[in-house]
Design a protein around this motif. Structure first.
Motif, mmCIF file in Angstrom:
data_model
loop_
_atom_site.group_PDB
_atom_site.id
_atom_site.type_symbol
_atom_site.label_atom_id
_atom_site.label_comp_id
_atom_site.label_asym_id
_atom_site.label_seq_id
_atom_site.Cartn_x
_atom_site.Cartn_y
_atom_site.Cartn_z
ATOM 1 N N PHE A 92 38.909 50.707 47.372
ATOM 2 C CA PHE A 92 39.797 49.923 46.529
ATOM 3 C C PHE A 92 40.707 48.966 47.301
ATOM 4 C CE2 PHE A 92 38.546 53.364 43.746
ATOM 5 C CZ PHE A 92 38.407 52.737 42.513
ATOM 6 N N LYS A 93 40.911 49.193 48.582
ATOM 7 C CA LYS A 93 41.828 48.351 49.363
ATOM 8 C C LYS A 93 41.203 47.020 49.792
ATOM 9 C CE LYS A 93 44.482 52.167 51.267
ATOM 10 N NZ LYS A 93 44.903 52.861 52.488
ATOM 11 N N PHE A 94 39.888 46.877 49.633
ATOM 12 C CA PHE A 94 39.202 45.688 50.143
ATOM 13 C C PHE A 94 38.723 44.815 48.992
ATOM 14 C CE2 PHE A 94 39.086 48.781 53.481
ATOM 15 C CZ PHE A 94 39.361 48.034 54.613
ATOM 16 N N MET A 95 39.134 43.538 49.024
ATOM 17 C CA MET A 95 38.783 42.593 47.966
ATOM 18 C C MET A 95 38.823 41.183 48.538
ATOM 19 S SD MET A 95 42.463 42.910 46.141
ATOM 20 C CE MET A 95 42.734 44.544 46.751
ATOM 21 N N THR A 96 38.326 40.223 47.765
ATOM 22 C CA THR A 96 38.369 38.825 48.211
ATOM 23 C C THR A 96 39.516 38.055 47.587
ATOM 24 O OG1 THR A 96 36.807 38.182 46.488
ATOM 25 C CG2 THR A 96 35.894 38.707 48.663
ATOM 26 N N GLY A 97 40.143 38.596 46.552
ATOM 27 C CA GLY A 97 41.267 37.909 45.936
ATOM 28 C C GLY A 97 41.756 38.645 44.703
ATOM 29 N N ILE A 98 42.805 38.087 44.102
ATOM 30 C CA ILE A 98 43.365 38.654 42.877
ATOM 31 C C ILE A 98 43.424 37.544 41.839
ATOM 32 C CG2 ILE A 98 45.371 39.762 41.820
ATOM 33 C CD1 ILE A 98 46.095 40.833 44.610
ATOM 34 N N TYR A 99 42.865 37.804 40.671
ATOM 35 C CA TYR A 99 42.841 36.860 39.558
ATOM 36 C C TYR A 99 43.843 37.346 38.525
ATOM 37 C CZ TYR A 99 40.824 34.043 35.758
ATOM 38 O OH TYR A 99 40.629 33.171 34.725
ATOM 39 N N ARG A 100 44.859 36.525 38.241
ATOM 40 C CA ARG A 100 45.889 36.910 37.274
ATOM 41 C C ARG A 100 45.637 36.211 35.942
ATOM 42 N NH1 ARG A 100 48.584 36.889 42.197
ATOM 43 N NH2 ARG A 100 49.582 38.877 42.643
ATOM 44 N N VAL A 101 45.574 37.009 34.893
ATOM 45 C CA VAL A 101 45.360 36.496 33.546
ATOM 46 C C VAL A 101 46.730 36.332 32.890
ATOM 47 C CG1 VAL A 101 44.168 36.949 31.360
ATOM 48 C CG2 VAL A 101 43.182 37.739 33.492
ATOM 49 N N ASP A 102 46.814 35.443 31.921
ATOM 50 C CA ASP A 102 48.085 35.121 31.263
ATOM 51 C C ASP A 102 48.845 36.348 30.776
ATOM 52 O OD1 ASP A 102 47.586 32.470 31.691
ATOM 53 O OD2 ASP A 102 46.665 32.149 29.734
ATOM 54 N N GLU A 103 48.158 37.366 30.321
ATOM 55 C CA GLU A 103 48.811 38.557 29.774
ATOM 56 C C GLU A 103 49.406 39.460 30.854
ATOM 57 O OE1 GLU A 103 45.285 38.149 28.954
ATOM 58 O OE2 GLU A 103 45.938 36.719 27.451
ATOM 59 N N GLY A 104 49.424 39.052 32.102
ATOM 60 C CA GLY A 104 49.969 39.859 33.182
ATOM 61 C C GLY A 104 48.963 40.801 33.804
ATOM 62 N N ILE A 105 47.720 40.688 33.406
ATOM 63 C CA ILE A 105 46.662 41.546 33.949
ATOM 64 C C ILE A 105 46.242 41.000 35.311
ATOM 65 C CG2 ILE A 105 44.283 42.315 33.628
ATOM 66 C CD1 ILE A 105 44.765 42.172 30.621
ATOM 67 N N GLU A 106 46.130 41.901 36.279
ATOM 68 C CA GLU A 106 45.618 41.525 37.599
ATOM 69 C C GLU A 106 44.224 42.096 37.761
ATOM 70 O OE1 GLU A 106 48.406 42.925 40.523
ATOM 71 O OE2 GLU A 106 49.540 41.064 40.412
ATOM 72 N N ILE A 107 43.289 41.217 38.077
ATOM 73 C CA ILE A 107 41.915 41.640 38.319
ATOM 74 C C ILE A 107 41.644 41.446 39.810
ATOM 75 C CG2 ILE A 107 39.487 41.259 37.759
ATOM 76 C CD1 ILE A 107 40.448 40.124 35.071
ATOM 77 N N PHE A 108 41.324 42.532 40.492
ATOM 78 C CA PHE A 108 41.041 42.490 41.922
ATOM 79 C C PHE A 108 39.583 42.107 42.097
ATOM 80 C CE2 PHE A 108 44.455 45.478 41.088
ATOM 81 C CZ PHE A 108 45.448 44.970 41.908
ATOM 82 N N MET A 109 39.340 41.047 42.844
ATOM 83 C CA MET A 109 38.020 40.435 42.909
ATOM 84 C C MET A 109 37.262 40.762 44.194
ATOM 85 S SD MET A 109 37.999 38.817 40.031
ATOM 86 C CE MET A 109 36.434 38.000 40.256
#
Length: 142
Positions: A92-109
């Motif tokens: 879970f600690k490794f990702m290429t970026g974080i995508y933030r949606v308007d509703e405050g949701i963070e999606i780890f990419m």
């Protein structure tokens, strides 16, 4: 007058931090052991900074995470338990970026696949095409 032999010609030290000239064998390129050692340390330092060894390890982990997300993705966006990803070897600690949606949701990419951590030790996996990530398309994430 005696001719100067090639071995005796003065040359400049090859170490960038030294400007001394020296005489000696024609294959000698440093004026001293100190300059030779310093040049070796400088060469190693530069090569290590160009691409550290851990870059390859990190890239392999991210690629494995991507493959796991791609394999577990379902179009119905059914949440999965955290342990289902962990059992596959997901980190879970490794990702290429974080995508933030308007509703405050963070999606780890991990490239075009991402996960959102839900409150009950579950995750929801999303597939977000690159055009969404660059802002060239509108978001449809639920």
């Amino acid at each position: 007058m005696e001719p100067v032999l090639e071995e005796e010609k003065e040359r400049s030290c090859a170490y960038s931090g030294c400007k001394r000239t020296f005489e000696g064998r024609k294959d000698k390129i440093y004026c001293s052991d100190q300059c030779r050692n310093a040049a070796g340390r400088e060469k190693n330092k530069i090569s290590k900074w160009k691409e550290p060894e851990h870059f390859g390890q990190i890239n392999r982990i991210i690629l494995r995470n991507y493959q796991i997300l791609k394999g577990l993705y379902n179009e119905t966006l059914t949440p999965l338990k955290n342990w289902q990803l962990s059992d596959e070897g997901f980190e879970f600690k490794f990702m290429t970026g974080i995508y933030r949606v308007d509703e405050g949701i963070e999606i780890f990419m991990c490239y075009e696949y991402g996960w959102h951590q839900l409150s009950d030790n579950k995750v929801r996996i999303y597939h977000i095409p690159p055009l969404f990530l660059t802002g060239m398309a509108s978001s449809i994430v639920k």
